[in-house]
Write a protein that holds these residues in place. Structure first.
Motif, PDB file in Angstrom:
ATOM      1  N   THR A   1       0.840  -1.207   0.000  1.00 55.67           N
ATOM      2  CA  THR A   1       0.000   0.000   0.000  1.00 55.67           C
ATOM      3  C   THR A   1       0.871   1.250   0.000  1.00 55.67           C
ATOM      4  OG1 THR A   1      -1.733  -1.164   1.225  1.00 55.67           O
ATOM      5  CG2 THR A   1      -1.837   1.234   1.211  1.00 55.67           C
ATOM      6  N   VAL A   2       0.509   2.207  -0.851  1.00 57.46           N
ATOM      7  CA  VAL A   2       1.197   3.493  -0.910  1.00 57.46           C
ATOM      8  C   VAL A   2       0.186   4.589  -0.582  1.00 57.46           C
ATOM      9  CG1 VAL A   2       2.679   4.998  -2.281  1.00 57.46           C
ATOM     10  CG2 VAL A   2       2.554   2.570  -2.826  1.00 57.46           C
ATOM     11  N   THR A   3       0.498   5.415   0.395  1.00 56.45           N
ATOM     12  CA  THR A   3      -0.398   6.502   0.796  1.00 56.45           C
ATOM     13  C   THR A   3       0.370   7.811   0.788  1.00 56.45           C
ATOM     14  OG1 THR A   3      -1.629   4.992   2.234  1.00 56.45           O
ATOM     15  CG2 THR A   3      -1.970   7.345   2.577  1.00 56.45           C
ATOM     16  N   ALA A   4      -0.152   8.774   0.043  1.00 66.67           N
ATOM     17  CA  ALA A   4       0.430  10.121   0.023  1.00 66.67           C
ATOM     18  C   ALA A   4      -0.497  11.039   0.810  1.00 66.67           C
ATOM     19  CB  ALA A   4       0.589  10.614  -1.410  1.00 66.67           C
ATOM     20  N   ASP A   5      -0.040  11.509   1.955  1.00 65.44           N
ATOM     21  CA  ASP A   5      -0.829  12.406   2.802  1.00 65.44           C
ATOM     22  C   ASP A   5      -0.456  13.840   2.448  1.00 65.44           C
ATOM     23  OD1 ASP A   5      -2.038  13.910   4.811  1.00 65.44           O
ATOM     24  OD2 ASP A   5      -1.812  12.301   6.289  1.00 65.44           O
ATOM     25  N   LEU A   6      -1.320  14.509   1.691  1.00 67.07           N
ATOM     26  CA  LEU A   6      -1.011  15.861   1.217  1.00 67.07           C
ATOM     27  C   LEU A   6      -1.076  16.889   2.337  1.00 67.07           C
ATOM     28  CD1 LEU A   6      -1.486  14.286  -1.408  1.00 67.07           C
ATOM     29  CD2 LEU A   6      -2.514  16.338  -2.375  1.00 67.07           C
ATOM     30  N   ARG A   7      -1.685  16.550   3.458  1.00 61.91           N
ATOM     31  CA  ARG A   7      -1.737  17.483   4.592  1.00 61.91           C
ATOM     32  C   ARG A   7      -0.400  17.525   5.319  1.00 61.91           C
ATOM     33  NH1 ARG A   7      -7.438  15.814   5.652  1.00 61.91           N
ATOM     34  NH2 ARG A   7      -8.717  17.644   5.176  1.00 61.91           N
ATOM     35  N   THR A   8       0.170  16.349   5.534  1.00 62.64           N
ATOM     36  CA  THR A   8       1.423  16.282   6.300  1.00 62.64           C
ATOM     37  C   THR A   8       2.664  16.254   5.414  1.00 62.64           C
ATOM     38  OG1 THR A   8       1.383  13.856   6.340  1.00 62.64           O
ATOM     39  CG2 THR A   8       0.233  15.011   8.116  1.00 62.64           C
ATOM     40  N   GLY A   9       2.465  16.027   4.098  1.00 57.21           N
ATOM     41  CA  GLY A   9       3.607  15.947   3.198  1.00 57.21           C
ATOM     42  C   GLY A   9       4.409  14.674   3.378  1.00 57.21           C
ATOM     43  N   LYS A  10       3.760  13.587   3.820  1.00 54.33           N
ATOM     44  CA  LYS A  10       4.454  12.327   4.074  1.00 54.33           C
ATOM     45  C   LYS A  10       3.952  11.227   3.132  1.00 54.33           C
ATOM     46  CE  LYS A  10       6.958  13.539   7.686  1.00 54.33           C
ATOM     47  NZ  LYS A  10       8.450  13.495   7.660  1.00 54.33           N
ATOM     48  N   LEU A  11       4.881  10.347   2.756  1.00 55.35           N
ATOM     49  CA  LEU A  11       4.555   9.144   1.995  1.00 55.35           C
ATOM     50  C   LEU A  11       4.697   7.936   2.914  1.00 55.35           C
ATOM     51  CD1 LEU A  11       6.399   9.627  -1.423  1.00 55.35           C
ATOM     52  CD2 LEU A  11       3.942   9.332  -1.122  1.00 55.35           C
ATOM     53  N   ARG A  12       3.684   7.093   2.935  1.00 56.61           N
ATOM     54  CA  ARG A  12       3.740   5.867   3.723  1.00 56.61           C
ATOM     55  C   ARG A  12       3.653   4.676   2.774  1.00 56.61           C
ATOM     56  NH1 ARG A  12       2.485   3.989   8.952  1.00 56.61           N
ATOM     57  NH2 ARG A  12       1.961   6.095   9.597  1.00 56.61           N
ATOM     58  N   THR A  13       4.630   3.768   2.846  1.00 52.14           N
ATOM     59  CA  THR A  13       4.570   2.496   2.131  1.00 52.14           C
ATOM     60  C   THR A  13       4.447   1.400   3.175  1.00 52.14           C
ATOM     61  OG1 THR A  13       6.988   2.629   2.047  1.00 52.14           O
ATOM     62  CG2 THR A  13       5.796   3.130   0.034  1.00 52.14           C
ATOM     63  N   SER A  14       3.529   0.477   2.960  1.00 52.78           N
ATOM     64  CA  SER A  14       3.271  -0.539   3.990  1.00 52.78           C
ATOM     65  C   SER A  14       2.814  -1.839   3.363  1.00 52.78           C
ATOM     66  CB  SER A  14       2.219  -0.034   4.985  1.00 52.78           C
ATOM     67  OG  SER A  14       0.994   0.222   4.323  1.00 52.78           O
ATOM     68  N   ILE A  15       2.893  -2.902   4.153  1.00 51.41           N
ATOM     69  CA  ILE A  15       2.401  -4.209   3.732  1.00 51.41           C
ATOM     70  C   ILE A  15       1.898  -4.939   4.972  1.00 51.41           C
ATOM     71  CG2 ILE A  15       4.649  -5.355   3.963  1.00 51.41           C
ATOM     72  CD1 ILE A  15       3.895  -7.024   1.486  1.00 51.41           C
ATOM     73  N   GLU A  16       0.792  -5.648   4.830  1.00 52.58           N
ATOM     74  CA  GLU A  16       0.241  -6.453   5.911  1.00 52.58           C
ATOM     75  C   GLU A  16       0.533  -7.920   5.646  1.00 52.58           C
ATOM     76  OE1 GLU A  16      -3.833  -5.718   6.740  1.00 52.58           O
ATOM     77  OE2 GLU A  16      -3.550  -3.565   7.121  1.00 52.58           O
ATOM     78  N   ILE A  17       1.114  -8.575   6.645  1.00 53.90           N
ATOM     79  CA  ILE A  17       1.495  -9.983   6.526  1.00 53.90           C
ATOM     80  C   ILE A  17       0.564 -10.806   7.404  1.00 53.90           C
ATOM     81  CG2 ILE A  17       3.392 -11.621   6.736  1.00 53.90           C
ATOM     82  CD1 ILE A  17       5.231  -9.164   6.970  1.00 53.90           C
ATOM     83  N   PRO A  18      -0.153 -11.754   6.850  1.00 48.80           N
ATOM     84  CA  PRO A  18      -1.023 -12.591   7.690  1.00 48.80           C
ATOM     85  C   PRO A  18      -0.205 -13.492   8.598  1.00 48.80           C
ATOM     86  CG  PRO A  18      -0.961 -13.424   5.437  1.00 48.80           C
ATOM     87  CD  PRO A  18      -0.223 -12.121   5.421  1.00 48.80           C
TER      88      PRO A  18
END
Length: 691
Positions: free
Chosen positions: A554-571
Motif C-alpha cells: 500500500t502506498v499513501t500520500a498524505d497531502l496534509r502532512t507531506g508524508k509518503l507511507r509504504t506498507s504491507i500487511e502480513i497474515p
C-alpha cells in the motif's frame, strides 16, 4: 454469447486475420488472480506435441500465431490478453482452446465477473462471454477458435476442471513433468553455471560442444566470454539420447547476472561510447526525432521486441520494416507522421502510422485525427501514439472522430515510454532474446530511454491542478466535486501504473495496481469517488499486488502532512506461536531499515503493539499483546518519508519521490519476507511445466 453458442468471426468483422482475446475477472479483496493458457489441437483433439501448449512458461509461438501478452488492470479487476495471428496458424491445427487456471486451493468461485472478450485487428470488441457458474473448479476452458470451411469460428465453452492446469493440459495430450523438485535443481544448476562462468575458463576444446537444451528450447550459442569446454563423457553416456524436456506447470525461476564486470576506465569521468547518444539533444524536436528513429530501428532489428510491442495492436508475425519522416498526401497540406511500421506476411502488408511525443509534450487531437483519416483512406490498419503519458481505461488521451460509414476500420492505440522500457527490461533481463547482439541493442535502447536528457523517461507531470489542490487541502478550501481534484486522481492513477511497469520490469514479475470496485462500476464514477475522498481526508492511496509477495503493498500520500507511507500487511502463519512469529519476523528483517515501523494486528481491535525495528530487535516479545489472550492475526510493516513538493519528476518532485519510496520499500523490506507458497495445481499440483 451464452454457453454452447458459436459464431463466425467473418460475420462480425472483415478484419479478423488477427484477433485479441481478453480473459478477465475481479476479486472483492483485490488479490484474486489466474493465468491464461492456450492449446493448439489437431483433428484428433490433441496437441501435436508439447510445444503446442502455451502458458506462462512458454508464452510465444515461434511462428507468431500465439502470444500471451500479460495482464493489464481494468476498472473491474485484471484482464489477461492473448494475441492470435490466425493467418499464421498451421494448417493441421483444427482448434485453439483458450483457458485459465488458479493455484493450490484457489477456485474460480472466489472471483467475480469472470468473462471473455474478443476484439478484431482494429481493437473493436466483437463478442463477450460471461461465465456465471464458476464454483469449485480451478481451471476453466473459456472458449475455442475452430476452422470451418477455411473460415474461423468461435464457440463459448465455459467448461470447468477440478484438476487445475496440469489436469487440463494432460486431457489434451500434453505430457506433464511430475517432478517439482526439477525446478529447484534447474535453479541450482543455473547458479552453479554462473559460478563457473566467473572463474577463468580453461583452454577451449578443439571442437565446440553442441548447444544444450533447456526446458525444450535451444540455448544461445556460447560466446567467447562465457564458453567453457563440455565435460568429457563416457561412450555409454554419449550413446544415450537426451530425452525431450516435458512441460512443467510450476513457474520457471530466472537467475539474474551476478556482479557487473569492473570497467576499464581510469576514473568516473570517462563515459562509455553509446550507440544512441543523448548529450547532443538540445530541443524537443531533436528528442522527438531521435527517440522515434531509435525505437523503430530497434523494433525492426530485434524481432522479439518488435513483435512484443505490435502484437496487441493486431500486427501479424512477419518481416518488419520501419520508416521515419514519411510524407503522405492529405488535402492541400501533406502530412509527415513521425514514423511508419510495415509488417509483411504471405504477401499481405500490415501498416501503422506512428505519432511520437517526448519530454511531457501532449498529443494533439488534430494531428492524430489527420493520421486516422489518412490511414482509413489508404487502407492502413492502425495509428499508434507514443508519449510520456499513460492511458487510462475510459479516459482517452486524444478525442478523434471515426466515420462509421467507412468500410475499412483503423485501430487507434497508445504506448507510453514506460511501457516500451518495461517490455525491453522483461526481454533482456528475464525472458531472453535470440542472440547477444539483440540483447546489446535492447540494453542500449533501455539506457537511452532512461536517460534524463532523452525526454522518454515516462510520466513526469502531475498537471496544473496539483498545486491548487495541495493549497486547497492545506487551507481546507477544497470542496467535493471540484474538477481539479479529479485531475489529480487521474494523474495519481497514471503514476501508479508507471511505478508498476518499472518495478515489474526490474523484477520480471507481475506488478499490478489493485482495483477494488464492484462489477459494472464506471471508471469515471470510481475516480469521482476517489476525488471526493481526497477532498475529505487529503490522501491519495494505491495498492500494488506483486507476484510472490505475502501481501498487498500500500502506498499513501498524505497531502496534509507531506508524508509518503509504504506498507504491507502480513497474515499470521497458520501454525506455531505468536512469540515464534515475532522472532522469525524480526530475524528476517535483520537488514531492513532501523526506522521501519512494525505493528501487530489483533482480532477485534484497531491495532496492537507497535514500535520501530530498532527498538524491537533486542526484544521481539514487545510485539505481543500484554494480556496474552488476544489473537494475533498478522503484522503491518511501514516506512515513512517526506514526499516531493513539486508536481514534476525532478529530484525534489512528487513523482520521483513516490517511485523511490516504492522501490526502497520493496528492496529493503519486502524482499526479506517469506515468499508465498509456490503456486501449485490440485492433484498433480506438485507438477510444473516447461515447454
Amino acid at each position: 454469447m451464452i454457453k454452447g453458442s458459436n459464431v463466425s468471426l467473418g460475420a462480425l468483422s472483415e478484419d479478423t486475420g488477427s484477433v485479441l482475446v481478453s480473459l478477465g475477472w475481479g476479486s472483492p479483496t483485490g488479490e484474486g488472480d489466474a493465468d491464461v493458457s492456450v492449446l493448439l489441437l489437431d483433428q484428433n483433439g490433441k496437441v501435436r506435441s508439447d510445444t503446442d501448449f502455451y502458458f506462462y512458461n512458454n508464452p510465444v509461438a515461434a511462428d507468431g500465431s500465439v502470444q500471451l501478452l500479460g495482464k493489464t488492470p481494468t476498472a473491474h479487476g485484471d484482464e489477461d490478453r492473448i494475441s492470435f495471428d490466425l493467418t499464421a496458424v498451421p494448417s493441421d491445427v483444427e482448434r485453439i482452446v483458450v483457458a485459465a487456471s488458479r493455484y493450490g486451493e484457489a477456485r474460480f468461485g472466489e472471483l467475480e465477473d469472470v468473462r471473455l472478450t474478443l476484439a478484431d485487428g482494429a481493437g473493436e470488441d466483437l463478442l463477450h462471454f460471461a461465465i456465471d457458474d464458476a464454483d469449485s473448479v480451478s481451471a476453466i476452458i473459456f472458449g475455442e477458435l475452430y476452422r470451418r470451411a477455411e473460415a474461423w469460428k468461435f464457440r463459448a465453452v465455459g467448461q470447468g476442471y477440478a484438476t487445475g492446469l496440469a489436469g487440463l493440459a494432460t486431457d489434451f495430450g500434453v505430457d506433464i513433468e511430475d517432478d517439482a523438485a526439477a525446478v529447484e535443481a534447474q535453479a541450482r544448476e543455473s547458479a552453479a553455471a554462473d559460478d563457473r562462468a566467473d572463474r577463468p575458463a580453461p583452454d577451449p576444446a578443439p571442437t565446440p560442444a553442441p548447444a544444450e537444451e533447456t526446458d525444450g528450447r535451444p540455448s544461445a550459442p556460447p560466446t567467447p566470454e562465457t564458453a567453457v569446454p563440455a565435460p568429457r563423457r563416457s561412450e555409454d553416456e554419449a550413446g544415450r539420447k537426451k530425452p525431450a524436456a516435458r512441460p512443467r506447470t510450476a513457474k520457471k525461476k530466472v537467475t539474474l547476472p551476478k556482479v557487473v564486470k569492473k570497467p576499464l576506465a581510469e576514473n568516473d569521468s570517462w563515459r562509455p561510447a553509446r550507440l544512441f547518444p543523448v548529450s547532443s539533444l538540445k530541443s524537443d524536436r531533436d528528442r522527438e526525432t531521435r527517440a522515434t528513429s531509435v525505437l523503430l530501428s530497434v523494433m525492426a532489428q530485434v524481432p522479439e521486441f518488435g513483435r512484443r510491442l505490435t502484437a496487441a495492436f493486431g500486427a501479424p508475425a512477419g518481416r518488419m520494416e520501419t520508416f521515419t519522416e514519411v510524407t503522405l498526401p492529405h488535402g492541400d497540406t501533406p502530412r509527415r507522421p513521425d514514423g511508419v511500421i510495415r509488417v509483411e506476411r504471405a504477401g499481405k502488408l500490415w501498416t501503422a502510422l506512428v505519432e511520437t511525443k517526448t519530454n511531457g509534450n501532449a498529443l494533439k487531437s488534430d494531428q492524430v485525427q489527420a493520421y486516422m483519416d489518412i490511414a482509413a483512406r489508404r487502407g492502413y490498419e492502425a495509428v499508434i501514439t507514443v508519449s510520456n503519458d499513460v492511458a487510462l481505461e475510459g479516459s482517452p488521451l486524444v478525442d478523434v472522430k471515426v466515420d462509421r460509414r467507412r468500410k475499412h476500420k483503423v485501430g487507434l492505440w497508445h504506448l507510453s515510454w514506460a511501457e516500451v522500457a518495461h517490455q525491453a527490461q522483461l526481454l533482456i533481463r528475464h525472458e531472453g532474446v535470440g542472440n547477444a547482439a539483440h540483447a546489446w541493442l535492447l540494453q542500449e535502447l533501455l539506457h537511452y530511454l532512461q536517460h534524463d536528457n532523452s525526454g522518454c523517461h515516462g510520466f513526469q507531470n502531475m498537471g496544473p491542478a496539483w498545486v491548487p489542490v495541495r493549497n486547497g487541502i492545506d487551507d481546507e478550501t477544497l470542496c467535493q466535486g471540484d474538477l481539479r481534484a479529479l485531475e489529480v486522481v487521474e494523474s495519481w492513477e497514471r503514476l501508479v501504473r508507471q511505478v508498476c511497469l518499472g518495478l515489474g520490469g526490474e523484477l520480471g514479475q507481475k506488478v499490478l495496481p489493485v482495483q477494488r470496485t464492484k462489477r459494472g462500476t464506471d471508471p469515471g464514477a470510481r475516480r469521482s469517488g476517489l476525488a471526493d475522498r481526497l477532498c475529505a481526508d487529503g490522501k491519495l492511496q494505491a495498492e500494488l499486488r506483486i507476484e510472490g509477495t505475502p501481501g498487498v503493498l500500500t502506498v499513501t500520500a498524505d497531502l496534509r502532512t507531506g508524508k509518503l507511507r509504504t506498507s504491507i500487511e502480513i497474515p499470521a502463519p497458520g501454525q506455531g506461536y505468536p512469540l515464534s512469529w515475532a522472532k522469525r519476523l524480526v530475524r528476517h528483517l535483520s537488514d531492513a531499515p532501523a526506522d521501519l515501523h512494525v505493528e501487530t494486528l489483533v482480532e477485534g481491535e484497531t491495532g496492537g503493539p507497535r514500535g520501530t525495528l530498532e527498538r524491537l530487535r533486542p526484544e521481539p516479545a514487545d510485539l505481543l499483546p500484554k494480556d496474552g489472550t488476544t489473537r494475533v492475526t498478522g503484522f503491518r510493516l511501514s516506512l515513512l518519508k517526506s514526499m516531493g513538493s513539486t508536481r514534476g519528476n525532478a529530484e525534489t518532485g512528487f513523482i520521483r519521490s513516490v517511485d523511490d519510496a516504492v522501490h526502497r520499500f520493496y528492496t529493503t523490506v519486502v524482499i526479506h519476507l517469506d515468499r508465498t507458497t509456490p503456486r501449485q495445481g490440485p492433484s498433480r499440483e506438485n507438477t510444473t511445466t516447461s515447454a
